[in-house]
Motif scaffolding. Structure first.
Motif, PDB file in Angstrom:
ATOM      1  N   GLN A 102      48.390  37.378  41.928  1.00  0.00           N
ATOM      2  CA  GLN A 102      47.312  38.017  42.680  1.00  0.00           C
ATOM      3  C   GLN A 102      46.035  38.064  41.851  1.00  0.00           C
ATOM      4  O   GLN A 102      44.938  37.786  42.345  1.00  0.00           O
ATOM      5  CB  GLN A 102      47.721  39.435  43.089  1.00  0.00           C
ATOM      6  CG  GLN A 102      48.713  39.490  44.240  1.00  0.00           C
ATOM      7  CD  GLN A 102      49.113  40.920  44.572  1.00  0.00           C
ATOM      8  OE1 GLN A 102      49.341  41.742  43.679  1.00  0.00           O
ATOM      9  NE2 GLN A 102      49.201  41.227  45.851  1.00  0.00           N
ATOM     10  N   ARG A 104      45.097  36.058  39.555  1.00  0.00           N
ATOM     11  CA  ARG A 104      44.529  34.713  39.431  1.00  0.00           C
ATOM     12  C   ARG A 104      43.952  34.193  40.745  1.00  0.00           C
ATOM     13  O   ARG A 104      43.314  33.151  40.766  1.00  0.00           O
ATOM     14  CB  ARG A 104      45.598  33.738  38.932  1.00  0.00           C
ATOM     15  CG  ARG A 104      46.132  34.046  37.545  1.00  0.00           C
ATOM     16  CD  ARG A 104      47.046  32.928  37.074  1.00  0.00           C
ATOM     17  NE  ARG A 104      47.719  33.252  35.825  1.00  0.00           N
ATOM     18  CZ  ARG A 104      48.453  32.382  35.135  1.00  0.00           C
ATOM     19  NH1 ARG A 104      48.584  31.134  35.568  1.00  0.00           N
ATOM     20  NH2 ARG A 104      49.048  32.745  34.018  1.00  0.00           N
ATOM     21  N   GLY A 105      44.215  34.891  41.857  1.00  0.00           N
ATOM     22  CA  GLY A 105      43.719  34.439  43.148  1.00  0.00           C
ATOM     23  C   GLY A 105      44.619  33.438  43.833  1.00  0.00           C
ATOM     24  O   GLY A 105      44.261  32.870  44.867  1.00  0.00           O
ATOM     25  N   ILE A 106      45.812  33.219  43.279  1.00  0.00           N
ATOM     26  CA  ILE A 106      46.772  32.294  43.897  1.00  0.00           C
ATOM     27  C   ILE A 106      47.468  32.982  45.065  1.00  0.00           C
ATOM     28  O   ILE A 106      47.724  32.371  46.110  1.00  0.00           O
ATOM     29  CB  ILE A 106      47.782  31.804  42.850  1.00  0.00           C
ATOM     30  CG1 ILE A 106      47.056  30.996  41.768  1.00  0.00           C
ATOM     31  CG2 ILE A 106      48.881  30.959  43.494  1.00  0.00           C
ATOM     32  CD1 ILE A 106      47.890  30.661  40.564  1.00  0.00           C
ATOM     33  N   SER A 108      47.142  36.422  47.679  1.00  0.00           N
ATOM     34  CA  SER A 108      46.122  37.342  48.171  1.00  0.00           C
ATOM     35  C   SER A 108      46.482  38.781  47.806  1.00  0.00           C
ATOM     36  O   SER A 108      47.651  39.111  47.560  1.00  0.00           O
ATOM     37  CB  SER A 108      45.992  37.209  49.695  1.00  0.00           C
ATOM     38  OG  SER A 108      47.223  37.501  50.322  1.00  0.00           O
ATOM     39  N   ARG A 257      48.949  33.584  50.797  1.00  0.00           N
ATOM     40  CA  ARG A 257      48.211  32.576  50.041  1.00  0.00           C
ATOM     41  C   ARG A 257      46.817  33.105  49.714  1.00  0.00           C
ATOM     42  O   ARG A 257      46.062  33.493  50.602  1.00  0.00           O
ATOM     43  CB  ARG A 257      48.094  31.290  50.835  1.00  0.00           C
ATOM     44  CG  ARG A 257      49.384  30.510  50.900  1.00  0.00           C
ATOM     45  CD  ARG A 257      49.112  29.100  51.364  1.00  0.00           C
ATOM     46  NE  ARG A 257      50.321  28.288  51.333  1.00  0.00           N
ATOM     47  CZ  ARG A 257      50.324  26.971  51.430  1.00  0.00           C
ATOM     48  NH1 ARG A 257      49.181  26.326  51.542  1.00  0.00           N
ATOM     49  NH2 ARG A 257      51.447  26.304  51.406  1.00  0.00           N
ATOM     50  N   GLY A 258      46.477  33.075  48.429  1.00  0.00           N
ATOM     51  CA  GLY A 258      45.178  33.551  47.993  1.00  0.00           C
ATOM     52  C   GLY A 258      44.096  32.494  48.131  1.00  0.00           C
ATOM     53  O   GLY A 258      44.359  31.357  48.540  1.00  0.00           O
ATOM     54  N   PRO A 259      42.848  32.830  47.761  1.00  0.00           N
ATOM     55  CA  PRO A 259      41.736  31.887  47.928  1.00  0.00           C
ATOM     56  C   PRO A 259      41.897  30.598  47.131  1.00  0.00           C
ATOM     57  O   PRO A 259      41.429  29.547  47.581  1.00  0.00           O
ATOM     58  CB  PRO A 259      40.515  32.697  47.452  1.00  0.00           C
ATOM     59  CG  PRO A 259      41.071  33.864  46.699  1.00  0.00           C
ATOM     60  CD  PRO A 259      42.405  34.149  47.294  1.00  0.00           C
ATOM     61  N   LEU A 260      42.546  30.648  45.963  1.00  0.00           N
ATOM     62  CA  LEU A 260      42.753  29.423  45.200  1.00  0.00           C
ATOM     63  C   LEU A 260      43.892  28.583  45.754  1.00  0.00           C
ATOM     64  O   LEU A 260      44.127  27.465  45.289  1.00  0.00           O
ATOM     65  CB  LEU A 260      43.041  29.754  43.722  1.00  0.00           C
ATOM     66  CG  LEU A 260      41.881  30.339  42.916  1.00  0.00           C
ATOM     67  CD1 LEU A 260      42.268  30.490  41.453  1.00  0.00           C
ATOM     68  CD2 LEU A 260      40.640  29.459  43.031  1.00  0.00           C
ATOM     69  N   ASN A 261      44.581  29.114  46.751  1.00  0.00           N
ATOM     70  CA  ASN A 261      45.709  28.424  47.370  1.00  0.00           C
ATOM     71  C   ASN A 261      45.400  28.115  48.832  1.00  0.00           C
ATOM     72  O   ASN A 261      46.305  27.958  49.642  1.00  0.00           O
ATOM     73  CB  ASN A 261      46.961  29.306  47.245  1.00  0.00           C
ATOM     74  CG  ASN A 261      48.249  28.522  47.315  1.00  0.00           C
ATOM     75  OD1 ASN A 261      48.266  27.304  47.223  1.00  0.00           O
ATOM     76  ND2 ASN A 261      49.347  29.229  47.514  1.00  0.00           N
ATOM     77  N   GLY A 262      44.099  28.089  49.168  1.00  0.00           N
ATOM     78  CA  GLY A 262      43.689  27.768  50.529  1.00  0.00           C
ATOM     79  C   GLY A 262      43.791  28.913  51.507  1.00  0.00           C
ATOM     80  O   GLY A 262      43.675  28.708  52.718  1.00  0.00           O
ATOM     81  N   GLU A 265      41.379  36.217  50.738  1.00  0.00           N
ATOM     82  CA  GLU A 265      41.251  37.167  49.622  1.00  0.00           C
ATOM     83  C   GLU A 265      42.229  38.316  49.780  1.00  0.00           C
ATOM     84  O   GLU A 265      42.860  38.764  48.830  1.00  0.00           O
ATOM     85  CB  GLU A 265      39.820  37.704  49.555  1.00  0.00           C
ATOM     86  CG  GLU A 265      39.567  38.687  48.422  1.00  0.00           C
ATOM     87  CD  GLU A 265      39.536  38.024  47.063  1.00  0.00           C
ATOM     88  OE1 GLU A 265      39.970  38.671  46.088  1.00  0.00           O
ATOM     89  OE2 GLU A 265      39.093  36.865  46.973  1.00  0.00           O
TER      90      GLU A 265
END
Length: 293
Positions: A102, A104-106, A108, A257-262, A265
């Protein structure tokens, strides 16, 4: 995986005997997606055909899973044994992988909403079924499917969310998925229901419409727990009692899925806190409360 997942043991034996598949048995490496499911007899037979059993290791075997465990200790030990008790991710993300991912943004960030739910009255026979199979008997499922106050809570909660949100609902049953979708559509909210009973073409159509934002709410039963990819989901509704942590984790994973994972947030997880007073086990979401605390 396709052979093991979609076929029974007899069908696997029929497939692996065909000459046209023989070249597959000489794989340089075997990768199993959704590896937490790979302890069935059909998987065992498929892996034996690939030269992978307790006595032979013809090539590397790699399992991929967001939930590397099963519902109970016995089955989890079987899963670990299948991969020689070797977890490649151990220690890579610190003591709490979820928090680190979370950060790391991977994954959400998680917000939480708890709906009151209902107290579930069950007979002794129904409780015995629940304890044995870790799922609700059909009689209890029907009771909850038609519970007016419980359904109203879910529908009103969805209505209160921003109009541009994509919302995925895990329903109690096929009928429950259809009922919720129809009730939402009657309220002017674009919604559709999918299940194993939905024709493959229609299911693909509804899923694509949901991903495109044409359908705001997609209700489902039994088909979108794994292998479903819609990273821009703003809210997940777990509208069915779930006692298995791995099954629950697969459900909420559709929206994490976070922002770095498409993905997004933040994602809202909504749980219905039904009470099973005599069962002696909490619903699985209680084990993940730390994610949103």
């Amino acid at each position: 995986k396709e052979i093991a997942m979609q076929s029974g043991l007899n069908k696997v034996d029929e497939i692996v005997r065909k000459p046209e598949y023989e070249w597959l048995s000489e794989a340089a490496m075997v990768v199993v997606d959704e590896a937490h499911e790979s302890i069935t007899a059909s998987y065992t037979r498929t892996l034996e055909w690939l030269g992978l059993d307790r006595r032979h290791t013809s090539c590397p075997l790699l399992g991929l899973s967001a939930t590397p465990f099963r519902g109970g200790e016995k089955e989890t030990r079987r899963l670990a044994s299948r991969y020689n008790h070797n977890r490649l991710d151990q220690g890579l993300f610190g003591d709490d992988p979820y928090k680190e991912l979370q950060k790391r943004g991977i994954l959400s960030q998680v917000d939480h909403e708890l709906l009151e739910g209902v107290t579930v009255d069950m007979t002794e026979k129904e409780f015995e079924y629940l304890e044995q199979y870790d799922r609700l008997p059909q009689s209890t499922t029907r009771q909850l499917t038609l519970h007016e106050r419980r359904n109203r809570q879910i529908i009103e909660s969805i209505r209160s969310k921003p109009a541009n949100w994509s919302i995925l609902v895990f329903a109690l049953s096929v009928d429950h998925a259809k009922l919720l979708a129809a009730a939402l559509a009657e309220q002017g909210i674009s919604a559709a229901a999918v299940s194993s009973q939905t024709a493959a073409g229609a299911r693909r159509y509804y899923i694509e419409q949901f991903k495109a934002g044409e359908i705001r709410v997609l209700t489902n039963y039994g088909v979108l727990t794994t292998g479903f990819d819609a990273p821009k989901v703003e809210a997940i509704y777990v509208a069915r009692p779930v006692f298995s942590p791995s099954r629950y984790q697969q459900m909420i994973g559709r929206g994490l899925r976070g922002p770095l994972n498409g993905g997004t947030e933040r994602c809202l997880i909504v749980n219905v806190a039904d009470t099973f007073e005599r069962f002696g086990r909490d619903l699985a979401f209680r084990e993940f409360e730390y994610l949103w605390s």
